[in-house]
Design a protein around this motif. Structure first.
Motif, mmCIF file in Angstrom:
data_model
loop_
_atom_site.group_PDB
_atom_site.id
_atom_site.type_symbol
_atom_site.label_atom_id
_atom_site.label_comp_id
_atom_site.label_asym_id
_atom_site.label_seq_id
_atom_site.Cartn_x
_atom_site.Cartn_y
_atom_site.Cartn_z
ATOM 1 N N ALA A 141 0.835 -1.175 0.127
ATOM 2 C CA ALA A 141 0.111 -0.012 0.034
ATOM 3 C C ALA A 141 0.897 1.261 -0.151
ATOM 4 N N TYR A 142 1.783 1.102 0.875
ATOM 5 C CA TYR A 142 2.815 2.433 0.817
ATOM 6 C C TYR A 142 3.560 2.478 -0.580
ATOM 7 N N ALA A 143 3.860 1.315 -1.036
ATOM 8 C CA ALA A 143 4.407 1.510 -2.398
ATOM 9 C C ALA A 143 3.689 2.020 -3.589
ATOM 10 N N ALA A 144 2.382 1.552 -3.265
ATOM 11 C CA ALA A 144 1.233 2.194 -4.320
ATOM 12 C C ALA A 144 0.991 3.518 -4.180
ATOM 13 N N THR A 145 1.158 4.179 -2.726
ATOM 14 C CA THR A 145 1.367 5.620 -2.639
ATOM 15 C C THR A 145 2.306 6.383 -3.341
ATOM 16 N N MET A 146 3.496 5.936 -3.266
ATOM 17 C CA MET A 146 4.774 6.495 -3.800
ATOM 18 C C MET A 146 4.493 6.436 -5.101
ATOM 19 N N SER A 147 3.838 5.408 -5.909
ATOM 20 C CA SER A 147 3.601 5.476 -7.374
ATOM 21 C C SER A 147 2.750 6.488 -7.788
ATOM 22 N N VAL A 148 1.722 6.759 -6.795
ATOM 23 C CA VAL A 148 0.737 7.675 -7.302
ATOM 24 C C VAL A 148 1.457 8.924 -6.947
ATOM 25 N N MET A 149 2.077 9.262 -6.282
ATOM 26 C CA MET A 149 2.791 10.802 -6.113
ATOM 27 C C MET A 149 3.806 10.743 -7.328
ATOM 28 N N LEU A 150 4.557 9.737 -7.733
ATOM 29 C CA LEU A 150 5.436 9.741 -8.985
ATOM 30 C C LEU A 150 4.677 10.081 -10.015
ATOM 31 N N LEU A 151 3.329 9.440 -10.314
ATOM 32 C CA LEU A 151 2.402 9.586 -11.363
ATOM 33 C C LEU A 151 2.110 11.253 -11.553
ATOM 34 N N ILE A 152 1.859 11.672 -10.282
ATOM 35 C CA ILE A 152 1.417 12.884 -10.430
ATOM 36 C C ILE A 152 2.373 13.916 -10.749
#
Length: 292
Positions: free
Chosen positions: A261-272
């Motif tokens: 879940a934390y990895a997914a959060t960082m991925s979304v931040m990188l996507l933004i």
């Protein structure tokens, strides 16, 4: 007229439905699931539970994630201008009428055909501190014992140059197409007016290929944010966490005992982040087209 459109829609429908199904299964569904994961806590084995915005708050205060972003930024600041300048120079060379240009094009494009893993393994052999040809050349020829992969800053810069080496062939062909697309009448008129080769390049060719350069710059920046493969093959984030990039840190959290879940959060931040960068370049290109 309406019946004709209905027939065309009926014919195109099955083909579009297949593409829509593939897009939904492999892009849309994983994206939505990743976004939902950012609001979860726990693991896939023990079960997930609702965590609200806790992952986002953790990302903001995560010092290692900030360090990974700094390393990624350093990688980007080295790789992007080097690749852009070298690729433009390669494209200019390939657009010329030198003898044997077909062979030169094939040789220059060859590194781009290698997978990133193969590229990393080749450079790992070249830089081996015991028997690496490049390391021995620097050591015996110039007396320099370069810490290629044992010094964090040197390793990040090295990764940037290897990326530039492996991609300048592809982007060079893009620039070659841009240079070849310039109207030859403009170039001939400039030469008749007394413009030299340097003036033709600076005042005519480079301004005309600016839209292509902006697209290449956007692609380069996005690729730099997503750098992972070379880190995996060459450094594994070492020494210490000195070569941790953002995507490497995401990988560590997802597959090496961290939180999915934390990895997914960082991925979304990188996507933004990449979306903002893309929007910036797109806005600049749109503004330049409007002024033109």
């Amino acid at each position: 007229m309406i019946s004709r459109r209905l027939r065309e829609t009926a014919v195109a429908g099955p083909f579009l439905s297949v593409k829509g199904l593939v897009f939904g299964l492999f892009i849309l569904v994983p994206f939505v699931y990743t976004f939902i994961l950012t609001f979860q806590r726990g693991s896939l084995l023990t079960g997930m539970r609702w965590g609200g915005l806790s992952n986002y708050r953790t990302v903001v205060t995560d010092t290692l994630f900030r360090d990974a972003l700094k390393n990624t930024l350093l990688f980007m600041l080295v790789c992007t201008p080097v690749t852009l300048v070298v690729s433009a120079a390669v494209g200019l060379l390939l657009s010329s009428s030198l003898r044997g240009m077909a062979v030169h094009r094939a040789l220059i494009y060859l590194p781009s055909l290698l997978s990133v893993v193969a590229t990393g393994l080749i450079w790992k052999v070249l830089l081996d501190p015991e028997q690496g040809p490049l390391h021995l050349l620097m050591l015996r020829g110039f007396g320099l014992d370069v810490p290629w992969l044992t010094n964090g800053t040197v390793a990040i810069v090295l990764l940037a140059f290897i990326t530039a080496w492996s991609t300048c062939g592809f982007y060079g062909l893009v620039f070659m197409a841009a240079f070849n697309g310039i109207d030859t009448e403009l170039l001939e008129a400039a030469r008749i007016d007394g413009a030299g080769p340097w003036q033709v390049l600076v005042q005519i060719k480079l301004p005309l290929i600016q839209p292509v350069a902006q697209v290449v710059l956007a692609l380069l920046t996005i690729n730099c944010v997503q750098v992972f493969d070379l880190v995996f093959v060459l450094t594994n984030g070492a020494p210490g966490t000195a070569t941790y990039t953002a995507m490497w840190y995401v990988y560590q959290n997802a597959f090496n005992g961290g939180s999915v879940a934390y990895a997914a959060t960082m991925s979304v931040m990188l996507l933004i982040l990449t979306a903002l960068i893309s929007a910036l370049f797109l806005a600049r290109r749109t503004g330049a087209d409007a002024d033109a």
